[in-house]
Motif scaffolding. Structure first.
Motif, PDB file in Angstrom:
ATOM      1  N   VAL A   1       0.817  -1.212   0.000  1.00 23.05           N
ATOM      2  CA  VAL A   1       0.000   0.000   0.000  1.00 23.05           C
ATOM      3  C   VAL A   1       0.853   1.266   0.000  1.00 23.05           C
ATOM      4  O   VAL A   1       0.614   2.196  -0.786  1.00 23.05           O
ATOM      5  N   LEU A   2       1.850   1.333   0.862  1.00 23.80           N
ATOM      6  CA  LEU A   2       2.698   2.528   0.946  1.00 23.80           C
ATOM      7  C   LEU A   2       3.457   2.761  -0.355  1.00 23.80           C
ATOM      8  O   LEU A   2       3.541   3.885  -0.850  1.00 23.80           O
ATOM      9  N   LEU A   3       4.005   1.683  -0.916  1.00 28.18           N
ATOM     10  CA  LEU A   3       4.728   1.803  -2.178  1.00 28.18           C
ATOM     11  C   LEU A   3       3.781   2.225  -3.291  1.00 28.18           C
ATOM     12  O   LEU A   3       4.135   3.048  -4.141  1.00 28.18           O
ATOM     13  N   ARG A   4       2.574   1.668  -3.274  1.00 30.13           N
ATOM     14  CA  ARG A   4       1.604   2.006  -4.310  1.00 30.13           C
ATOM     15  C   ARG A   4       1.282   3.501  -4.290  1.00 30.13           C
ATOM     16  O   ARG A   4       1.300   4.166  -5.328  1.00 30.13           O
ATOM     17  N   TYR A   5       0.999   4.051  -3.103  1.00 25.18           N
ATOM     18  CA  TYR A   5       0.660   5.468  -3.009  1.00 25.18           C
ATOM     19  C   TYR A   5       1.860   6.360  -3.328  1.00 25.18           C
ATOM     20  O   TYR A   5       1.710   7.429  -3.918  1.00 25.18           O
ATOM     21  N   PHE A   6       3.057   5.903  -2.959  1.00 26.31           N
ATOM     22  CA  PHE A   6       4.260   6.674  -3.287  1.00 26.31           C
ATOM     23  C   PHE A   6       4.430   6.765  -4.799  1.00 26.31           C
ATOM     24  O   PHE A   6       4.702   7.845  -5.341  1.00 26.31           O
ATOM     25  N   LEU A   7       4.269   5.648  -5.491  1.00 23.32           N
ATOM     26  CA  LEU A   7       4.422   5.633  -6.944  1.00 23.32           C
ATOM     27  C   LEU A   7       3.334   6.447  -7.633  1.00 23.32           C
ATOM     28  O   LEU A   7       3.591   7.128  -8.628  1.00 23.32           O
ATOM     29  N   LEU A   8       2.126   6.387  -7.106  1.00 21.53           N
ATOM     30  CA  LEU A   8       1.036   7.167  -7.688  1.00 21.53           C
ATOM     31  C   LEU A   8       1.294   8.663  -7.555  1.00 21.53           C
ATOM     32  O   LEU A   8       1.091   9.436  -8.503  1.00 21.53           O
ATOM     33  N   VAL A   9       1.756   9.081  -6.372  1.00 24.39           N
ATOM     34  CA  VAL A   9       2.051  10.496  -6.143  1.00 24.39           C
ATOM     35  C   VAL A   9       3.228  10.937  -7.016  1.00 24.39           C
ATOM     36  O   VAL A   9       3.210  12.019  -7.610  1.00 24.39           O
ATOM     37  N   ALA A  10       4.257  10.082  -7.106  1.00 24.36           N
ATOM     38  CA  ALA A  10       5.433  10.408  -7.912  1.00 24.36           C
ATOM     39  C   ALA A  10       5.047  10.555  -9.383  1.00 24.36           C
ATOM     40  O   ALA A  10       5.492  11.492 -10.060  1.00 24.36           O
ATOM     41  N   PHE A  11       4.224   9.636  -9.866  1.00 23.96           N
ATOM     42  CA  PHE A  11       3.800   9.707 -11.261  1.00 23.96           C
ATOM     43  C   PHE A  11       2.966  10.948 -11.520  1.00 23.96           C
ATOM     44  O   PHE A  11       3.171  11.655 -12.515  1.00 23.96           O
ATOM     45  N   ALA A  12       2.021  11.240 -10.625  1.00 28.68           N
ATOM     46  CA  ALA A  12       1.161  12.402 -10.800  1.00 28.68           C
ATOM     47  C   ALA A  12       1.981  13.686 -10.815  1.00 28.68           C
ATOM     48  O   ALA A  12       1.757  14.580 -11.643  1.00 28.68           O
ATOM     49  N   THR A  13       2.937  13.774  -9.925  1.00 25.39           N
ATOM     50  CA  THR A  13       3.791  14.966  -9.857  1.00 25.39           C
ATOM     51  C   THR A  13       4.597  15.132 -11.138  1.00 25.39           C
ATOM     52  O   THR A  13       4.663  16.233 -11.718  1.00 25.39           O
ATOM     53  N   ALA A  14       5.211  14.042 -11.591  1.00 25.05           N
ATOM     54  CA  ALA A  14       6.014  14.097 -12.813  1.00 25.05           C
ATOM     55  C   ALA A  14       5.154  14.458 -14.020  1.00 25.05           C
ATOM     56  O   ALA A  14       5.559  15.253 -14.874  1.00 25.05           O
ATOM     57  N   ALA A  15       3.964  13.880 -14.082  1.00 24.03           N
ATOM     58  CA  ALA A  15       3.074  14.132 -15.211  1.00 24.03           C
ATOM     59  C   ALA A  15       2.636  15.592 -15.256  1.00 24.03           C
ATOM     60  O   ALA A  15       2.606  16.215 -16.322  1.00 24.03           O
ATOM     61  N   VAL A  16       2.299  16.154 -14.086  1.00 23.50           N
ATOM     62  CA  VAL A  16       1.846  17.540 -14.034  1.00 23.50           C
ATOM     63  C   VAL A  16       2.978  18.478 -14.439  1.00 23.50           C
ATOM     64  O   VAL A  16       2.795  19.410 -15.225  1.00 23.50           O
ATOM     65  N   VAL A  17       4.172  18.225 -13.922  1.00 24.13           N
ATOM     66  CA  VAL A  17       5.306  19.102 -14.211  1.00 24.13           C
ATOM     67  C   VAL A  17       5.740  19.008 -15.671  1.00 24.13           C
ATOM     68  O   VAL A  17       5.895  20.013 -16.361  1.00 24.13           O
ATOM     69  N   LEU A  18       5.911  17.759 -16.155  1.00 23.89           N
ATOM     70  CA  LEU A  18       6.462  17.573 -17.499  1.00 23.89           C
ATOM     71  C   LEU A  18       5.436  17.718 -18.609  1.00 23.89           C
ATOM     72  O   LEU A  18       5.754  18.205 -19.699  1.00 23.89           O
ATOM     73  N   ARG A  19       4.205  17.274 -18.359  1.00 23.76           N
ATOM     74  CA  ARG A  19       3.209  17.260 -19.425  1.00 23.76           C
ATOM     75  C   ARG A  19       2.239  18.437 -19.366  1.00 23.76           C
ATOM     76  O   ARG A  19       1.407  18.594 -20.258  1.00 23.76           O
ATOM     77  N   THR A  20       2.323  19.247 -18.317  1.00 27.84           N
ATOM     78  CA  THR A  20       1.433  20.396 -18.213  1.00 27.84           C
ATOM     79  C   THR A  20       2.236  21.685 -18.109  1.00 27.84           C
ATOM     80  O   THR A  20       2.220  22.518 -19.011  1.00 27.84           O
ATOM     81  N   LEU A  21       2.987  21.827 -17.034  1.00 35.60           N
ATOM     82  CA  LEU A  21       3.729  23.066 -16.796  1.00 35.60           C
ATOM     83  C   LEU A  21       4.859  23.268 -17.807  1.00 35.60           C
ATOM     84  O   LEU A  21       5.082  24.370 -18.293  1.00 35.60           O
ATOM     85  N   LEU A  22       5.574  22.186 -18.132  1.00 41.27           N
ATOM     86  CA  LEU A  22       6.718  22.299 -19.032  1.00 41.27           C
ATOM     87  C   LEU A  22       6.423  21.774 -20.435  1.00 41.27           C
ATOM     88  O   LEU A  22       7.339  21.592 -21.234  1.00 41.27           O
ATOM     89  N   TYR A  23       5.148  21.558 -20.756  1.00 39.89           N
ATOM     90  CA  TYR A  23       4.807  20.953 -22.044  1.00 39.89           C
ATOM     91  C   TYR A  23       5.338  21.729 -23.249  1.00 39.89           C
ATOM     92  O   TYR A  23       5.815  21.132 -24.219  1.00 39.89           O
ATOM     93  N   PRO A  24       5.295  23.093 -23.233  1.00 44.73           N
ATOM     94  CA  PRO A  24       5.830  23.828 -24.392  1.00 44.73           C
ATOM     95  C   PRO A  24       7.288  23.494 -24.688  1.00 44.73           C
ATOM     96  O   PRO A  24       7.717  23.571 -25.836  1.00 44.73           O
ATOM     97  N   LEU A  25       8.052  23.104 -23.648  1.00 42.97           N
ATOM     98  CA  LEU A  25       9.455  22.744 -23.847  1.00 42.97           C
ATOM     99  C   LEU A  25       9.626  21.255 -24.114  1.00 42.97           C
ATOM    100  O   LEU A  25      10.354  20.860 -25.020  1.00 42.97           O
ATOM    101  N   THR A  26       8.929  20.408 -23.344  1.00 47.43           N
ATOM    102  CA  THR A  26       9.114  18.958 -23.478  1.00 47.43           C
ATOM    103  C   THR A  26       8.620  18.431 -24.818  1.00 47.43           C
ATOM    104  O   THR A  26       9.155  17.460 -25.333  1.00 47.43           O
ATOM    105  N   ARG A  27       7.627  19.081 -25.416  1.00 49.22           N
ATOM    106  CA  ARG A  27       7.115  18.583 -26.700  1.00 49.22           C
ATOM    107  C   ARG A  27       8.139  18.761 -27.809  1.00 49.22           C
ATOM    108  O   ARG A  27       8.074  18.081 -28.844  1.00 49.22           O
ATOM    109  N   LEU A  28       9.085  19.702 -27.626  1.00 45.09           N
ATOM    110  CA  LEU A  28      10.141  19.899 -28.609  1.00 45.09           C
ATOM    111  C   LEU A  28      11.177  18.788 -28.532  1.00 45.09           C
ATOM    112  O   LEU A  28      11.874  18.500 -29.506  1.00 45.09           O
ATOM    113  N   VAL A  29      11.288  18.170 -27.346  1.00 42.96           N
ATOM    114  CA  VAL A  29      12.274  17.111 -27.124  1.00 42.96           C
ATOM    115  C   VAL A  29      11.674  15.736 -27.370  1.00 42.96           C
ATOM    116  O   VAL A  29      12.307  14.850 -27.938  1.00 42.96           O
ATOM    117  N   HIS A  30      10.423  15.562 -26.949  1.00 36.29           N
ATOM    118  CA  HIS A  30       9.795  14.238 -27.038  1.00 36.29           C
ATOM    119  C   HIS A  30       8.328  14.396 -27.419  1.00 36.29           C
ATOM    120  O   HIS A  30       7.509  14.790 -26.594  1.00 36.29           O
TER     121      HIS A  30
END
Length: 208
Positions: free
Chosen positions: A95-124
């Motif tokens: 359970v603890l690992l599951r919630y840690f991974l979910l939070v980590a994924f959500a954070t990464a997704a928001v930062v890379l695919r939302t906040l930094l999307y104008p830059l990351t889309r040029l790279v990937h």
């Protein structure tokens, strides 16, 4: 790979995609029509690299692709749907690992695919955008549902319409009330008949 590496722009699925194509040569089917059956966004991500390899690596250009079936895919980066999918994958995890991974994924997704999307889309480029403009022109069948909680039906419909405008022979079927990747489970006969009919149509000729 699907939830973390690709989110960070690491093309980790490129290697499995090439190995899959190499396996076709090992099975001596490179001179026979090949039909891809792609499931969910994980399958769509892998398929994106399969298409790239088919069109950029000379040995793979001899593979005769007859068509592709998409089951519950592709969809854009839908954070809520992705979290549901990841939670399903991690259901048997601590359970603890599951919630840690979910939070980590959500954070990464928001930062890379939302906040930094104008830059990351040029790279990937996202897999969805890559498939919109994919160079393949063989027939495509999209099987989806309005009741899918992970992949939005509107995004599958948009993909089908965009591919059709490029001259691809496209058929799209909305199962309306079946859940994600559960269309065959709910409608076994109908689903099987659709796939069999599509395979039969593709066997009549293999567009480049």
């Amino acid at each position: 790979m699907v939830f973390f590496s690709e989110t960070f722009g690491i093309r980790s699925l490129q290697t499995p995609a090439r190995r899959l194509l190499e396996l076709l040569f090992d099975c001596s089917v490179e001179n026979r029509p090949v039909l891809f059956h792609v499931f969910s966004n994980g399958g769509a991500m892998l398929y994106r690299y399969v298409i790239e390899a088919l069109h950029t690596h000379k040995p793979f250009k001899n593979i005769q692709v007859a068509g592709t079936i998409f089951d519950s895919a592709p969809g854009r980066r839908n954070l809520r749907g992705a979290l549901r999918a990841l939670a399903t994958v991690l259901a048997s995890t601590n359970v603890l690992l599951r919630y840690f991974l979910l939070v980590a994924f959500a954070t990464a997704a928001v930062v890379l695919r939302t906040l930094l999307y104008p830059l990351t889309r040029l790279v990937h480029q996202s897999h969805y955008d890559a498939l919109l403009r994919a160079p393949s022109r063989w027939p495509e069948l999209y099987l989806y549902s309005q009741a899918d909680a992970i992949i939005k039906a509107s995004e599958v419909q948009h993909m089908a319409d965009a591919r059709r405008q490029l001259g691809v022979a496209v058929k799209a079927v909305d199962f309306s009330d079946s859940a994600h990747v559960s269309h065959m489970r709910v409608y076994p006969t109908y689903y099987s008949n659709l796939c069999a009919a599509f395979l039969s149509d593709c066997a009549g000729g293999s567009p480049p």
